[in-house]
Each structure stands twice: as C-alpha cells, then as structure tokens.
Design an enzyme around this catalytic site. Structure first.
Site, PDB file in Angstrom:
ATOM      1  N   ASP A 536     -13.717   1.396  -1.066  1.00  0.00           N
ATOM      2  CA  ASP A 536     -12.351   1.700  -0.827  1.00  0.00           C
ATOM      3  C   ASP A 536     -11.650   0.649  -0.373  1.00  0.00           C
ATOM      4  O   ASP A 536     -12.537  -0.516  -0.075  1.00  0.00           O
ATOM      5  CB  ASP A 536     -11.945   2.755   0.209  1.00  0.00           C
ATOM      6  CG  ASP A 536     -10.770   3.491   0.028  1.00  0.00           C
ATOM      7  OD1 ASP A 536      -9.951   3.004  -0.960  1.00  0.00           O
ATOM      8  OD2 ASP A 536     -10.581   4.565   0.824  1.00  0.00           O
ATOM      9  N   GLU A 539      -8.774  -3.653  -2.991  1.00  0.00           N
ATOM     10  CA  GLU A 539      -7.471  -4.264  -3.940  1.00  0.00           C
ATOM     11  C   GLU A 539      -7.704  -5.600  -3.703  1.00  0.00           C
ATOM     12  O   GLU A 539      -7.209  -6.387  -4.704  1.00  0.00           O
ATOM     13  CB  GLU A 539      -6.142  -3.819  -3.771  1.00  0.00           C
ATOM     14  CG  GLU A 539      -6.397  -2.246  -4.318  1.00  0.00           C
ATOM     15  CD  GLU A 539      -6.885  -1.226  -3.388  1.00  0.00           C
ATOM     16  OE1 GLU A 539      -7.107  -0.128  -3.783  1.00  0.00           O
ATOM     17  OE2 GLU A 539      -6.845  -1.518  -1.861  1.00  0.00           O
ATOM     18  N   ASP A 618      -4.598   7.928  -3.304  1.00  0.00           N
ATOM     19  CA  ASP A 618      -3.825   9.038  -2.494  1.00  0.00           C
ATOM     20  C   ASP A 618      -2.805   9.921  -3.235  1.00  0.00           C
ATOM     21  O   ASP A 618      -1.654   9.248  -3.001  1.00  0.00           O
ATOM     22  CB  ASP A 618      -3.262   8.044  -1.423  1.00  0.00           C
ATOM     23  CG  ASP A 618      -4.223   7.460  -0.748  1.00  0.00           C
ATOM     24  OD1 ASP A 618      -5.417   7.750  -0.715  1.00  0.00           O
ATOM     25  OD2 ASP A 618      -4.103   6.406  -0.112  1.00  0.00           O
TER      26      ASP A 618
END
Length: 981
Positions: A536, A539, A618
């Site tokens: 996770d 980015e 999300d």
C-alpha cells in the site's frame, strides 16, 4: 460523509506545464487554419534500414534568424503490426546543457523506462518497406501483415498519419500541438525601460508559446508549501492524436468515471472542465465522475468505431494530463437523413521525458489487447487462492481475533481463502516486526489457517520508520538504499504511518537485493509459506509532502529526478516485493522459484499486471461507489491490467444490509474479490449480518467458488494472450454500436456469462442490453433457464433481480466448467469433480451435422507452483456439434509439451479428476418426447462406448428445455466424447 480535500491537489491552472500546453492549444485554435506547427522533418536526414526509419526533426525557434533545435526521430515498424515513434532532444541527449543549482542529476531526458516496462514485442518488421512514389514532401512506409498498414510522414510541418487498408486510423500532430520544451539557460531579463531590444531572450523568440505565459514556472514552482527547484528548466513534451471517425475512446486509467472518456473542455453538457490527470496520488475518499488523478497510471488509450479498434500507448512515467474533445464532419445538405462522422481528438502533455509512442492499428479489440500485452507483458497467472474470496479490515486486532474469524466462517458454512492484516499487526509501525503483545503467536495463527488451505496477507509499505535500533532502518541507512533529497547527499525524510520515515529506492538494484533478504523466513520471523503481501501507500504516499507525495526534485538511483519516474515508483516497489516472495524459499541456494507470489498493489503503471493484483482504493459505502466500481475495473482490464477489484462494502462508512448484499453479488464477479473496511466502521464479516441478507451474501460467495474453474481458465487465457478477464460489451461485440458506451454489464472471459449487478437501492429488476447481430443468440437465466433474445437490431431485456438474485445470463454457443460441491476454501476443492454447462440454440441442431454450435475450455494445474510452465497442466477444448456430439480434446498446440514428461506425470497424478455432470440448456423440443433417455460415452482408454442415462426436462413458454447427464465419469485430462444423437 467527508470527501477528498481538493485543495491538496493541483488543477491544470496550478500546473505550469499543463497551463502552457493548454494555452498553446488555445492559441492554435485561435489562429485556425493559419496556425503552423514549428516542427519539420529534415528530408535530407531521413534513412531507412531493417524496419527503422531515422531522421531529425527541426524545431524552429526564430523564423527570422532560422534558429532551430535538433530532435532525433526514430520510427520502428514492428512485426506485430504496431509502430513505435521516438523523439528525443539532441542537446539533452548529448549532455550539452547546464544544470541549475549544480544539481547532481542526469542531464538527459529519462530513457530507462523500457527496461522496467517493455517485456517483448519489439521485433522489427521484415516486410516494412519504403514506398518509392511518395508525394513530394512526404515519406511513406508500408508494414504489418501483407503490407496493409501504412505510415505517411509529412515533413513540414511534421505530421504522422497511420492507415490500415488505405483508411486513416490515427494522426499524430494533426492539430499542430506537438511540443518539446527544449533546454535553454535562464536569462535574467532587464526591466522594460532598460531593454533596447538587443537583449531579446530565447524565451521571447519562442514562436509557439503565448506572449503572456508566466515564465516563472519554467524555473521553479510552488504548491502546498513546497518549492520545486526545476534544475533542468522547462522540459514538457506534448502531442495531439486524432482518431478520424472514432466517437468513443477508453483507457488512460485510473479515474473514477465512465469507461467511455468524456470531453474535457468547457464543462457542462456532460463535459469536464479539466483534463484527465495521471499523477499517482493517495486520494482519500475520492470523488466520482471526475478526471482527478487516482493511485495508478496506464497511458494507453483505445478508440472504437463499428468494426474497428485502434490504440495509442505513450511510454512515459512523468505527470500526464490528457484533454479529450470531439469534432463532427459537416454533412452535405442534399444528403437527407445522414449525419457526419464524429472524430475524437486527444492532447497529451507530460512534465518531462521522451516522446515514445506505440501505435496499434487493430483491427479488433483482441488484436489491440494482445499487441499491448506483447509489449508490456501479460497478466500474472496467480495462485488459485488469489481469485477466491478475501476477508479484510483495518484491522484485526490480535492473533486470537484472526483465529476467531477463521472459526466463525467455518461455523456459518461460508467459504473464504484469505484473511488480511493492516498496519496494526506491527510493533510500533515497524515493518517485518510483529507486535509481541497482540500477535504473540503468528506462527500458531497461520498454522490454523493452513489446516484448511487458507492464507494470510500482511501489509508492508515502502516507508521505513526512522528509529535507531530498528534493524530495517539501520540497514537502509548504512547501506545507503533510500531515496535522496534534491542534493542527493542525504536520505530524504518524510512522514507516513510510522511518523518520520525513509523511503526505499527500488530503482537501485542493491535495494532490491536487500529487500529480498528481508522476506527470508529467518529474517521475517513469524512468516510462513502461506504468508503473502499487500503493498500500500506506494505512489508514494507522504503525509506531509506536496500533493501527499514526495517532492519532484528528489533524486533516485542513477541520478534521475522523482519527476521523471513518479508514476513508475509503485511498480518498482511492487516488483521488489514480487522478487522477494518468488525467492524467499530458495534465495540462499539460488534455486528456481517454486511458488507463485501474490502481492496486492495500490499504485501501478503499465507492466504492473505481470506482478499481481490491484484495487481501486479508498471508496465509500454508498450506492454511487458500488456503481462506479465496475467501469473502473472494466477500464483497467481493457488497459492491460485485468486482475483488479474494489473494496466490497465500501472502505469508508457503514453500508446498509441491502447495499452490502448487493455489493457481494457484484464483487463475486470482480477478478479480485475482497471485502475491506476502515478501522472506524462497524464489524461486518458476512456471518455477523442479520438474515436474510447473511444468506444472500453467502450465496454470492458460494457462486464465486462454484465458478472458480471458469475464472481460473479466464485468468489463464489472459496470461497467455493479454486480453481482459471481464469484458465490456464493445470489446466482445465490436460491431454493436449500442454497446460502445455501456459500462454497467460485462462478460466473464469466453464463458458467455453476462452479468449486470444491481447498483441501485430497492431495485428488483435490471435492463440488460443484448447485442445487435444478424442472427441473435438466445440467452438463458443462470438460475431459472428463462429465455431471452433480442431482435437483430439488439436491445434491452428486463431481467428480474429480487434481493437473493444476481442478474446473470448465459449466452448460447458457450461451454463453461464449474465445481458444485461446497467447500471451506478453494484448496479443499482440489480433488472435486467438475460440471460442464453447455448453452445451446435449439434452432441450430441438425441431424448428423458436424458444425460446432457451442465451444468452451478448461484450464487446470496445481494452482500454486510454476510447474505448469514445464507442461504440468491440463488444457481441454470442449465442442458440441449440431448433430449432438460433445467432445473433449487437448487444447495444447505445442506437441513437445503435450507429449512431454511433465505433462504425462501431471495427467497421471490427476487421473482421478472426472466430470460428474453435464448440463445442457436449450436442447430442442424433439429431445423432450421421451425417446432421449441415454447417451453413448467413449473415452480414449479403449473401453468402447458405454451408455449412460440422460434426464431431459421440458421447459415452458418462458424457460428453456434442459437435460442432465449424471455421472458420465469421463476423466478431465483425457480425450472423450458423449454422443446424444
């Protein structure tokens, strides 16, 4: 419910290079036909050899003096029928520039992307040839199969036109918006009253920039309290692509909007007022129906018109904005009842990097998908557990909590394969270190899961807590493996879940080797063979960084700025973890990996499909987010990343029982099927939901498990052909124009299963579009065998969808496998027999005819290892003829594999697997008169024909006739036939 804080993320007006390129487009539009692009191909520089055309484009800086900049051009014509267009900047390429601030970075435009992304497909065309009689001022090259593709290069102004069968499909720089911001020194301008005209700077000479452009953004740019130092100055690249006659374009994920891309100029009337942005970002509680950037980037666009599909892929990992707009041809006023064709124009602009574009000319969706897959790699063939049901939340708080959830799934007879752990399993947010108080016995916990072939997925992110004595921190610092700040002299520090952190620099080969070592069982203590990983925040997400990420002038291994590779960053971390899991069994012995890894990633780029699954991030527990998930998943699939899913139930908020049940029904047809929830939400494991919704959820999960053989077969097809696993209507029916804009229904692989999930509250029926076709195929309800058929023009049919039912149709002409015995996990189904479902059009039956009227396949291997690559697999092709003969044959085309040792050993090992039932839907009325009571079964074992009973049931006016052969007991790995005639 809160939504994204838009103020933390740029609009185009807040981005210097976006504003400049949009202003350029506005200036070109204002000039109209008087606009002339300043780029021209020097005819004297052109050469052609071995499928490659080379030359130099000259960019005119000052028309009066004739000053130009040299831009090397290569156009490679590929064996696949694609073409690659690369434009560089000579001065930067040769290092003939001066960096501002004495920055310790590369002078070149980033040229390392091919090593990360391109997996193949670069073989040059042997048949590509120059056309000798090209018009003056042009160069023409024929290429592709039988020379049916053609590139027409206009020298000045530079324009590149791609044709197929003589018809123009894609035009580059038709609008004259090509732009490569060349290097220039920063010149401190004198005040107006001091300038007598002799100090005209190079910026002022720039013919293709508006005079009122704010040049301050060329040299530095501030946003969110941070200042970007821009040591190479302005360096954006841009190009416009025209798709003549193509009204529909798709792709350039990831965005939370329709699959069919909207126009991006003007706003209102269904248009956006911002370009599509691609700059991988941690967008918490993202907006819907928006061009705003999300977590991943695939700079690949496809255009569709009746009977034709083409595509453009731009290999560049910098920030990207894409404008989309359309034009309509004028019609002859005497041509009553006709309208002009609509063309789509797209304008792409990157902050830095090369013009490196692949053009794909189709003509079918499958052709484009396969060509793109050859270039960037096909999707990973995952372990079978990975395509089953996953149970996740932030967070399961103790190892006893995990054990309890595991037991309760069994107690309530609901299957699942994987349970997930978010960050709270860690000791003080230190990756690779279990919390000794709450997860004191991780091995015992995983051994309990392993008893029923279940797995654990634990989260590990790229940020490493700054804490002396934490061995991972100490090693990343001492080994110098972290991303650096703009001076490249110290590890860059930002904040994320652990607080102050460093970020691993996975562009560094030494960092990858170190990362691999951390996953060895003796280092990641408490992990087992059934432990897999969730990447996770890659980015990368930086909680105190500009736009929630790291500064663009940070420096990575090799001297590349973060701006050059930002959108690639997530892939590099995903790749490091993939390598770590692939080698954790045998890293020290340097043996070949044995077990396929599973890693979920949030951030992705073209090529990430080779490494594992992604999810859409999300989302929220709202009906609108349920509806938005399917277009996002479909768009990812057609863009080469089919292993995708959305958080079932919505990550944020508490769904109603109805919404949750409907989401499980939809999720059972996501390639990646995982329920997930935020730490602040109520617990919502399926067994906690009150009846009757608990039953509806369990039914949806069991449906997924029964269809796992069909899903695994679809994944296998994707892994060898690069095609989507779930497919939109236009992809499956590229001549049905009514389906081009549909993104709320989809097919599963080649099964003919057509699903349209319910995405509205209190809705108990849906309208499903059936395609236009000369001879419309019948469709049957999966559960009731109710018949549906559209006219030749296509159209919608109303399908009942009570709360306990997922609208699911079966298209005649297809055969698909399933397993009907319920188990606790997919691993416990390994020895179960198979059912074949055959969907038929009764009108196509004909005595003694060998014409195939239904086809399908089954792919099967051990579901976990790489032994299938050596031949340890079963791949069967099923056909049913109009004369009533069902046949199973080996689908392997490689005789070496089919007759090899690994294949024979695997067939022997799986010889106990058989077909326990054959279900035929849509049999003719002649079968229902009582005479059809047995079939003849023959297997390759040489036992001759054996008669087995067949049970035929007559339908009604609304339902199909159907038949069942029980226990034919033909072996799944052998050749056999069942004769119904």
């Amino acid at each position: 419910m809160a939504t994204v804080d838009r103020g933390r993320f740029k609009t185009c007006e807040q981005s210097g290079f976006c504003t400049r390129n949009r202003n350029l487009a506005a200036q070109a539009s204002a000039y109209g036909s008087g606009w002339s692009s300043p780029y021209a191909l020097d005819a004297t520089s052109i050469s052609f050899k071995d499928g490659i055309l080379s030359g130099t484009i000259l960019k005119t800086i000052d028309k009066n003096s004739g000053e130009t900049k040299r831009l090397p051009l290569t156009i490679s014509f590929l064996e696949s029928g694609a073409a690659r267009v690369v434009v560089d900047e000579e001065a930067r390429k040769n290092g003939d520039i001066t960096l501002r601030h004495d920055a310790p970075i590369k002078k070149q435009r980033y040229n390392g992307l091919e090593d990360w992304v391109i997996a193949g497909g670069l073989k040059k065309s042997r048949g590509a040839a120059l056309v000798k009689d090209a018009e003056m001022g042009t160069t023409r090259v024929t290429f592709g199969k039988d020379g049916k593709h053609e590139a027409v290069i206009q020298h000045g102004p530079f324009k590149l036109e791609f044709k197929r069968d003589g018809e123009t499909q894609i035009v580059m720089n038709e609008g004259g918006l090509m732009n490569m911001e060349h290097w220039r020194p920063k010149v401190e301008k004198k005040k107006e009253n001091e300038d007598n005209g002799e100090n005209k700077s190079e910026e002022d000479k720039e013919q293709n920039l508006p005079q009122d452009d704010d040049e301050m953004t060329w040299w530095e740019e501030g946003f969110g309290g941070a200042t970007d130092s821009k040591p190479r100055g302005p360096e954006s690249v841009a190009m416009d692509f025209t798709f003549p006659g193509y009204e529909h374009v798709y792709g350039v994920p990831e965005h939370a909007g329709p699959m069919n891309l909207k126009e991006t100029k003007g706003g209102g009337d269904g248009k956006y007022d911002q370009p599509y942005r691609l700059y991988n970002s941690d967008i918490f509680e993202h907006e819907l129906d928006s061009p705003m950037t999300l977590y991943g980037t695939i700079p690949f666009m496809q255009a569709q018109k009746k009977g034709s599909t083409v595509g453009v892929f731009w290999l560049n990992a910098a920030e990207l904005w894409v404008d989309v707009y359309k034009s309509k041809e004028s019609t002859n006023p005497l041509s009553l009842g006709t309208s002009g064709a609509t063309s789509t124009h797209s304008h792409w602009f990157f902050e830095s990097g090369l013009i490196d574009v692949f053009v794909m000319l189709g003509p079918t969706p499958r052709d484009v998908s396969t060509t793109y897959g050859e270039l960037t790699g096909y999707t990973q063939l995952p372990q079978q557990f990975a395509i089953a049901y996953h149970q996740c939340r932030w967070n399961y708080v103790t190892d006893q909590d995990v054990r309890d959830v595991d037991r309760k799934f069994d107690r309530h007879d609901i299957p699942y394969d994987v349970i997930w752990l978010d960050i709270d399993y860690l000791d003080d947010k230190q990756y690779f270190v279990w919390n000794p108080l709450t997860f004191s016995d991780p091995l015992g916990m995983q051994k309990q899961l392993d008893e029923h072939s279940r797995k654990l997925v634990a989260i590990i992110d790229p940020h490493i807590k700054r804490k002396e004595g934490y061995y991972v921190h100490d090693e990343i610092k001492s080994k110098d493996l972290a991303v650096k700040g703009s001076r490249a002299d110290e590890p860059w520090e930002g904040h994320c879940w652990p607080g102050a952190s460093y970020w691993i620099d996975c562009f560094n080969p030494a960092a990858i080797e170190w990362w691999k070592s951390l996953f060895q069982y003796d280092r990641f203590k408490g992990s087992m063979h059934n432990t897999f990983i969730w990447n996770d925040m890659n980015e990368p997400s930086v909680m105190n960084g500009p736009e929630h990420t790291m500064p663009r002038d940070n420096v990575h291994h090799g001297g590349w700025e973060h701006r050059d590779i930002h959108n690639l960053n997530g892939l590099t971390f995903h790749n490091a973890t993939y390598q770590a899991l692939a080698t954790r069994e045998d890293l020290k012995n340097h043996k070949t990996p044995t077990i396929r890894p599973f890693i979920l990633t949030r951030s992705f780029y073209a090529g990430s499909q080779r490494l594992g699954a992604m999810w859409t991030g999300d989302n929220q527990a709202k009906w609108s987010h349920l509806a938005a998930a399917l277009p996002m998943i479909l768009n990812n699939g057609i863009s080469g990343y089919p292993f995708s899913g959305a958080d079932v139930g919505g990550f944020m908020g508490n769904p109603s029982p109805e919404l949750l049940a409907r989401w499980y029904q939809a999720g059972s047809f996501y390639p990646f099927f995982r329920a997930h929830a935020h730490i602040d939400t109520k617990r919502r494991e399926p067994y906690l939901i009150q009846e009757p919704h608990k039953r509806y959820i369990a039914q949806a999960i069991r449906l997924r498990y029964s269809l796992l053989p069909a899903w695994y077969t679809a994944f296998h097809t994707a892994s060898i052909e690069g095609i989507p696993i779930v497919r939109p209507m236009w992809w499956q029916h590229p001549s049905d124009e009514q389906g081009f804009a549909l993104d709320d229904q989809m097919y599963l692989g080649d099964t003919g299963l057509l699903v349209k999930p319910v995405t509205e509250e209190r809705k108990e029926s849906v309208d499903i579009h059936l395609p236009a076709e000369a001879t419309p195929a019948p469709y049957y309800d999966y559960f009731t065998f109710t018949k549906y058929r559209a006219s030749a023009k296509g159209g919608k049919v109303s399908v009942p969808a009570p709360m306990d039912t997922l609208p699911l149709l079966m298209r005649a002409g297809h055969i698909f496998p399933r397993r009907d015995r319920p188990r606790r996990s997919s691993g416990l189904m390994a020895n179960d027999p198979f059912t074949l479902v055959i969907n038929l059009d009764p009108a196509k039956f004909s005595d003694d005819s060998a014409t195939r009227i239904a086809e399908g396949s089954l792919y099967h291997d051990d579901g976990e290892s790489y032994s299938y690559e050596k031949g340890a697999r079963i791949h069967r092709q099923f056909t049913f003829t109009a004369g009533g003969l069902l046949r199973s044959e080996d689908a392997e085309s490689d005789a070496t594999v089919a007759n090899g040792k690994a294949k024979k050993e695997y067939l022997s090992k799986t010889d106990h697997l058989f077909v326990e039932k054959v279900v035929l839907v849509g049999v003719p009325d002649s079968w229902t008169d009582g005479s059809k009571n047995s079939v003849k079964v023959r297997e390759d074992s040489g036992k001759g024909k054996v008669e087995e009973k067949v049970d035929v049931q007559k339908g009604t006016d609304k339902t199909a006739n159907w038949a069942v052969v029980k226990l034919p007991r033909v072996k799944i790995g052998r050749d056999w036939e069942i004769a119904f005639s």
